[in-house]
Design a protein around this motif. Sequence first.
Motif, PDB file in Angstrom:
ATOM      1  N   PHE A  76       0.824  -1.210   0.000  1.00 25.38           N
ATOM      2  CA  PHE A  76       0.000   0.000   0.000  1.00 25.38           C
ATOM      3  C   PHE A  76       0.859   1.262   0.000  1.00 25.38           C
ATOM      4  CE2 PHE A  76      -1.720   3.393   2.717  1.00 25.38           C
ATOM      5  CZ  PHE A  76      -2.774   3.819   1.915  1.00 25.38           C
ATOM      6  N   PHE A  77       1.962   1.256   0.730  1.00 23.76           N
ATOM      7  CA  PHE A  77       2.746   2.478   0.905  1.00 23.76           C
ATOM      8  C   PHE A  77       3.436   2.930  -0.385  1.00 23.76           C
ATOM      9  CE2 PHE A  77       2.476   0.432   5.088  1.00 23.76           C
ATOM     10  CZ  PHE A  77       1.783   1.419   5.766  1.00 23.76           C
ATOM     11  N   PRO A  78       4.109   2.044  -1.129  1.00 23.48           N
ATOM     12  CA  PRO A  78       4.629   2.482  -2.427  1.00 23.48           C
ATOM     13  C   PRO A  78       3.534   2.931  -3.388  1.00 23.48           C
ATOM     14  CG  PRO A  78       5.671   0.439  -1.766  1.00 23.48           C
ATOM     15  CD  PRO A  78       4.553   0.684  -0.792  1.00 23.48           C
ATOM     16  N   GLN A  79       2.383   2.281  -3.317  1.00 22.08           N
ATOM     17  CA  GLN A  79       1.305   2.673  -4.213  1.00 22.08           C
ATOM     18  C   GLN A  79       0.705   4.017  -3.801  1.00 22.08           C
ATOM     19  OE1 GLN A  79      -1.491  -0.307  -5.544  1.00 22.08           O
ATOM     20  NE2 GLN A  79      -0.015  -1.950  -5.242  1.00 22.08           N
ATOM     21  N   ALA A  80       0.657   4.303  -2.491  1.00 20.72           N
ATOM     22  CA  ALA A  80       0.210   5.628  -2.038  1.00 20.72           C
ATOM     23  C   ALA A  80       1.210   6.700  -2.464  1.00 20.72           C
ATOM     24  CB  ALA A  80       0.035   5.630  -0.519  1.00 20.72           C
ATOM     25  N   LEU A  81       2.493   6.372  -2.389  1.00 19.62           N
ATOM     26  CA  LEU A  81       3.527   7.301  -2.854  1.00 19.62           C
ATOM     27  C   LEU A  81       3.380   7.551  -4.345  1.00 19.62           C
ATOM     28  CD1 LEU A  81       6.198   8.874  -2.523  1.00 19.62           C
ATOM     29  CD2 LEU A  81       7.390   6.681  -2.877  1.00 19.62           C
ATOM     30  N   GLU A  82       3.209   6.490  -5.113  1.00 16.21           N
ATOM     31  CA  GLU A  82       3.029   6.636  -6.564  1.00 16.21           C
ATOM     32  C   GLU A  82       1.810   7.482  -6.893  1.00 16.21           C
ATOM     33  OE1 GLU A  82       1.379   5.943 -10.408  1.00 16.21           O
ATOM     34  OE2 GLU A  82       0.530   5.107  -8.568  1.00 16.21           O
ATOM     35  N   LEU A  83       0.732   7.273  -6.141  1.00 23.78           N
ATOM     36  CA  LEU A  83      -0.492   8.037  -6.358  1.00 23.78           C
ATOM     37  C   LEU A  83      -0.246   9.526  -6.110  1.00 23.78           C
ATOM     38  CD1 LEU A  83      -3.571   8.110  -6.877  1.00 23.78           C
ATOM     39  CD2 LEU A  83      -3.894   7.697  -4.419  1.00 23.78           C
ATOM     40  N   ALA A  84       0.430   9.850  -5.009  1.00 23.91           N
ATOM     41  CA  ALA A  84       0.709  11.252  -4.683  1.00 23.91           C
ATOM     42  C   ALA A  84       1.574  11.909  -5.753  1.00 23.91           C
ATOM     43  CB  ALA A  84       1.384  11.345  -3.319  1.00 23.91           C
ATOM     44  N   LEU A  85       2.578  11.190  -6.234  1.00 23.70           N
ATOM     45  CA  LEU A  85       3.467  11.754  -7.250  1.00 23.70           C
ATOM     46  C   LEU A  85       2.760  11.874  -8.595  1.00 23.70           C
ATOM     47  CD1 LEU A  85       6.758   9.861  -6.325  1.00 23.70           C
ATOM     48  CD2 LEU A  85       6.185  12.247  -5.840  1.00 23.70           C
ATOM     49  N   ARG A  86       1.886  10.925  -8.881  1.00 20.67           N
ATOM     50  CA  ARG A  86       1.146  10.999 -10.143  1.00 20.67           C
ATOM     51  C   ARG A  86       0.189  12.190 -10.152  1.00 20.67           C
ATOM     52  NH1 ARG A  86      -3.609   8.494 -11.548  1.00 20.67           N
ATOM     53  NH2 ARG A  86      -3.513   7.101  -9.748  1.00 20.67           N
ATOM     54  N   LYS A  87      -0.389  12.492  -8.969  1.00 22.86           N
ATOM     55  CA  LYS A  87      -1.312  13.622  -8.882  1.00 22.86           C
ATOM     56  C   LYS A  87      -0.599  14.958  -9.123  1.00 22.86           C
ATOM     57  CE  LYS A  87      -5.083  11.346  -7.834  1.00 22.86           C
ATOM     58  NZ  LYS A  87      -6.257  11.328  -8.747  1.00 22.86           N
ATOM     59  N   THR A  88       0.711  14.991  -8.905  1.00 24.19           N
ATOM     60  CA  THR A  88       1.478  16.227  -9.093  1.00 24.19           C
ATOM     61  C   THR A  88       2.393  16.146 -10.308  1.00 24.19           C
ATOM     62  OG1 THR A  88       3.139  15.359  -7.549  1.00 24.19           O
ATOM     63  CG2 THR A  88       1.444  16.813  -6.641  1.00 24.19           C
ATOM     64  N   GLU A  89       2.197  15.161 -11.127  1.00 25.75           N
ATOM     65  CA  GLU A  89       3.070  14.933 -12.280  1.00 25.75           C
ATOM     66  C   GLU A  89       3.044  16.102 -13.265  1.00 25.75           C
ATOM     67  OE1 GLU A  89       3.635  11.440 -15.664  1.00 25.75           O
ATOM     68  OE2 GLU A  89       1.835  11.549 -14.407  1.00 25.75           O
ATOM     69  N   SER A  90       1.864  16.616 -13.570  1.00 30.17           N
ATOM     70  CA  SER A  90       1.761  17.679 -14.561  1.00 30.17           C
ATOM     71  C   SER A  90       2.408  18.973 -14.086  1.00 30.17           C
ATOM     72  CB  SER A  90       0.297  17.932 -14.918  1.00 30.17           C
ATOM     73  OG  SER A  90      -0.444  18.339 -13.773  1.00 30.17           O
ATOM     74  N   SER A  91       2.421  19.194 -12.760  1.00 32.85           N
ATOM     75  CA  SER A  91       2.985  20.433 -12.218  1.00 32.85           C
ATOM     76  C   SER A  91       4.441  20.296 -11.784  1.00 32.85           C
ATOM     77  CB  SER A  91       2.156  20.912 -11.027  1.00 32.85           C
ATOM     78  OG  SER A  91       2.097  19.907 -10.013  1.00 32.85           O
TER      79      SER A  91
END
Length: 308
Positions: A46-61
């Motif tokens: 869960f933790f790497p996937q939560a990290l990936e999710l957070a980074l993906r949400k800020t990918e465009s910026s």
Amino acid sequence: MCPALFTHLARIGCALVLLTGAKAGAQALRIIIPPIETSARGHAQFFPQALELALRKTESSHGAFAIDYYPRHVSVQRSVEELRAGKAINLIWTASNPAREEQLLPVRISLLRELNNYRVLLIREQDQAVFDQVRTADDLRKLRAGMGAQWVDSDIMRSNGYQVTTSLHYNALFEMLVLKRFDYFPRGLYEVWNEESIHREAGLRIEKSLMLYYPAPFYFFVNRKDKALAQRIELGLKIAQDDGSYERLMRSFPGIKRGLEEQKKGGRRLFVLDGPASQYAASKPDEGAQSPERAALARGLRWAPLKP
């Protein structure tokens, strides 16, 4: 472009670079995280996937990123030292305490909400009758808990007068319980279901009637100099919480979903442990900063609480 999402981080050394929204040829942010122990893979992914999710949400910026596993298993303290010294590992997830927050920079959003604050006991199946006789904290103090030598939990248990046997190695604790080196292994509501299924053939079961509570917020930590990374992760987590994707990720893990259900189910005898006063202050403004009394008794839970 690479795909916008990777959903599995099970293999050591697996990496993904996300380039959507980033300039071609731009160097991706590279994050090295500790590998996951075998018995923890069902819930700790869960933790790497939560990290990936957070980074993906800020990918465009904020641009592209890559996530890699460190190639060797290391202790909690070793990973903290690696991170503090600015070596290979540059992000970890762990329970917080004041000392850890002095050494490292926390992303102060509790990754598990309160699921890590509530503990049920993993025991030998034949010992359930022993635990059926536990009515008070003093009864439980006559028995011995098993925990990681470098875990925040071990200090909290000892400061509350509980007997604790420790090991440096997470996987070894299950074998030690089987071999009667201690009597019970307190586990977070998000992790115990997977662990029981893995070690069921060895005769380990979830104890049926007791629960512990102590504040143990779980955060991402980065090097204190890496404020930009901490801010990016915090922003991404907040976006994911606001749009519902974080909740969906949590509930996609059967153990976490089961833990959320058990938290509301009630019917267990709840022992509230004290933590250092500074720990509550260190956890602010996270939800875990609430006192145990308020968190355990005033959140609409149907427990039968008994103070130690």
